[in-house]
Write a protein that holds these residues in place. Structure first.
Motif, mmCIF file in Angstrom:
data_model
loop_
_atom_site.group_PDB
_atom_site.id
_atom_site.type_symbol
_atom_site.label_atom_id
_atom_site.label_comp_id
_atom_site.label_asym_id
_atom_site.label_seq_id
_atom_site.Cartn_x
_atom_site.Cartn_y
_atom_site.Cartn_z
ATOM 1 N N ILE A 72 1.121 -1.252 -0.010
ATOM 2 C CA ILE A 72 -0.158 0.004 0.036
ATOM 3 C C ILE A 72 0.929 1.378 0.093
ATOM 4 N N ILE A 73 0.703 2.185 -1.061
ATOM 5 C CA ILE A 73 1.323 3.436 -1.104
ATOM 6 C C ILE A 73 0.440 4.521 -0.914
ATOM 7 N N ILE A 74 0.463 5.558 0.146
ATOM 8 C CA ILE A 74 -0.544 6.561 0.068
ATOM 9 C C ILE A 74 0.392 7.690 0.195
ATOM 10 N N GLY A 75 -0.206 8.862 -0.712
ATOM 11 C CA GLY A 75 0.513 10.065 -0.776
ATOM 12 C C GLY A 75 -0.246 11.064 -0.439
ATOM 13 N N SER A 76 0.120 12.165 0.331
ATOM 14 C CA SER A 76 -0.481 13.416 0.796
ATOM 15 C C SER A 76 -2.150 13.393 1.007
ATOM 16 N N PRO A 77 -2.527 12.488 1.969
ATOM 17 C CA PRO A 77 -4.185 12.610 1.996
ATOM 18 C C PRO A 77 -4.073 13.706 2.968
ATOM 19 N N SER A 78 -5.490 14.527 2.747
ATOM 20 C CA SER A 78 -5.461 15.728 3.755
ATOM 21 C C SER A 78 -5.849 15.366 5.141
ATOM 22 N N SER A 79 -6.381 14.258 5.325
ATOM 23 C CA SER A 79 -6.543 13.828 6.774
ATOM 24 C C SER A 79 -6.048 12.160 7.014
ATOM 25 N N TYR A 80 -5.723 11.879 8.358
ATOM 26 C CA TYR A 80 -5.136 10.623 8.397
ATOM 27 C C TYR A 80 -6.098 9.653 9.601
ATOM 28 N N VAL A 81 -6.141 8.581 9.449
ATOM 29 C CA VAL A 81 -7.044 7.882 10.430
ATOM 30 C C VAL A 81 -5.949 7.354 11.591
ATOM 31 N N TYR A 82 -6.364 7.688 12.919
ATOM 32 C CA TYR A 82 -5.705 7.416 13.972
ATOM 33 C C TYR A 82 -6.459 6.215 14.839
ATOM 34 N N LEU A 83 -5.621 5.186 15.366
ATOM 35 C CA LEU A 83 -6.470 4.114 16.036
ATOM 36 C C LEU A 83 -6.163 4.288 17.440
ATOM 37 N N SER A 84 -5.755 5.308 17.943
ATOM 38 C CA SER A 84 -5.688 5.752 19.486
ATOM 39 C C SER A 84 -5.504 7.117 19.778
ATOM 40 N N ASP A 85 -5.223 7.605 20.884
ATOM 41 C CA ASP A 85 -5.398 8.906 21.153
ATOM 42 C C ASP A 85 -4.099 9.758 20.937
ATOM 43 N N GLU A 86 -3.208 8.998 20.607
ATOM 44 C CA GLU A 86 -1.679 9.410 20.603
ATOM 45 C C GLU A 86 -1.728 10.086 19.095
ATOM 46 N N ARG A 87 -1.059 11.339 19.232
ATOM 47 C CA ARG A 87 -0.785 12.055 17.943
ATOM 48 C C ARG A 87 0.675 12.688 18.084
ATOM 49 N N PRO A 88 1.117 12.927 16.732
ATOM 50 C CA PRO A 88 2.453 13.611 16.535
ATOM 51 C C PRO A 88 2.585 14.871 17.366
ATOM 52 N N THR A 89 1.567 15.712 17.184
ATOM 53 C CA THR A 89 1.527 16.946 18.090
ATOM 54 C C THR A 89 0.013 17.386 18.514
ATOM 55 N N LYS A 90 0.272 18.265 19.669
ATOM 56 C CA LYS A 90 -1.011 18.570 20.092
ATOM 57 C C LYS A 90 -2.148 19.211 19.112
ATOM 58 N N LYS A 91 -1.567 19.598 18.158
ATOM 59 C CA LYS A 91 -2.373 20.503 17.108
ATOM 60 C C LYS A 91 -3.007 19.479 16.521
ATOM 61 N N CYS A 92 -2.811 18.330 16.577
ATOM 62 C CA CYS A 92 -3.568 16.863 15.588
ATOM 63 C C CYS A 92 -4.717 16.715 16.121
ATOM 64 N N ARG A 93 -5.174 17.159 17.559
ATOM 65 C CA ARG A 93 -6.233 16.895 18.217
ATOM 66 C C ARG A 93 -7.327 17.290 17.723
#
Length: 85
Positions: free
Chosen positions: A64-85
């Motif tokens: 599977i190769i995915i490029g530049s989706p405007s949003s992502y699916v997260y499977l937990s509450d963990e995010r790369p930054t607080k802005k992602c909440r």
């Protein structure tokens, strides 16, 4: 009254199956999407039985190769930054 029909994810599962049936000599399958296509492929990978452990249901390697989706699916509450909440 319920809606009846086929979802886009079911149609894509059918396409993956069709490719394997009609091209039996292929040794791997690559699914890719960019932008809105990337969003679709990302959601399909989350909801489809195809691709579990990197294999199709017919045991063909699936990449599977995915490029530049405007949003992502997260499977937990963990995010790369607080802005992602």
């Amino acid at each position: 009254q319920s809606l009846q029909g086929v979802t886009s994810f079911e149609a894509f599962d059918t396409l993956v199956n069709w490719v394997q049936e009609n091209y039996p000599s292929i040794d791997r399958l690559v699914v890719s999407g960019f932008s809105a296509g990337g969003q679709f492929v990302l959601r399909w990978t989350m909801l489809s039985d195809e691709g579990i452990n990197g294999m199709t249901k017919r045991n063909l390697p699936l990449r599977i190769i995915i490029g530049s989706p405007s949003s992502y699916v997260y499977l937990s509450d963990e995010r790369p930054t607080k802005k992602c909440r």
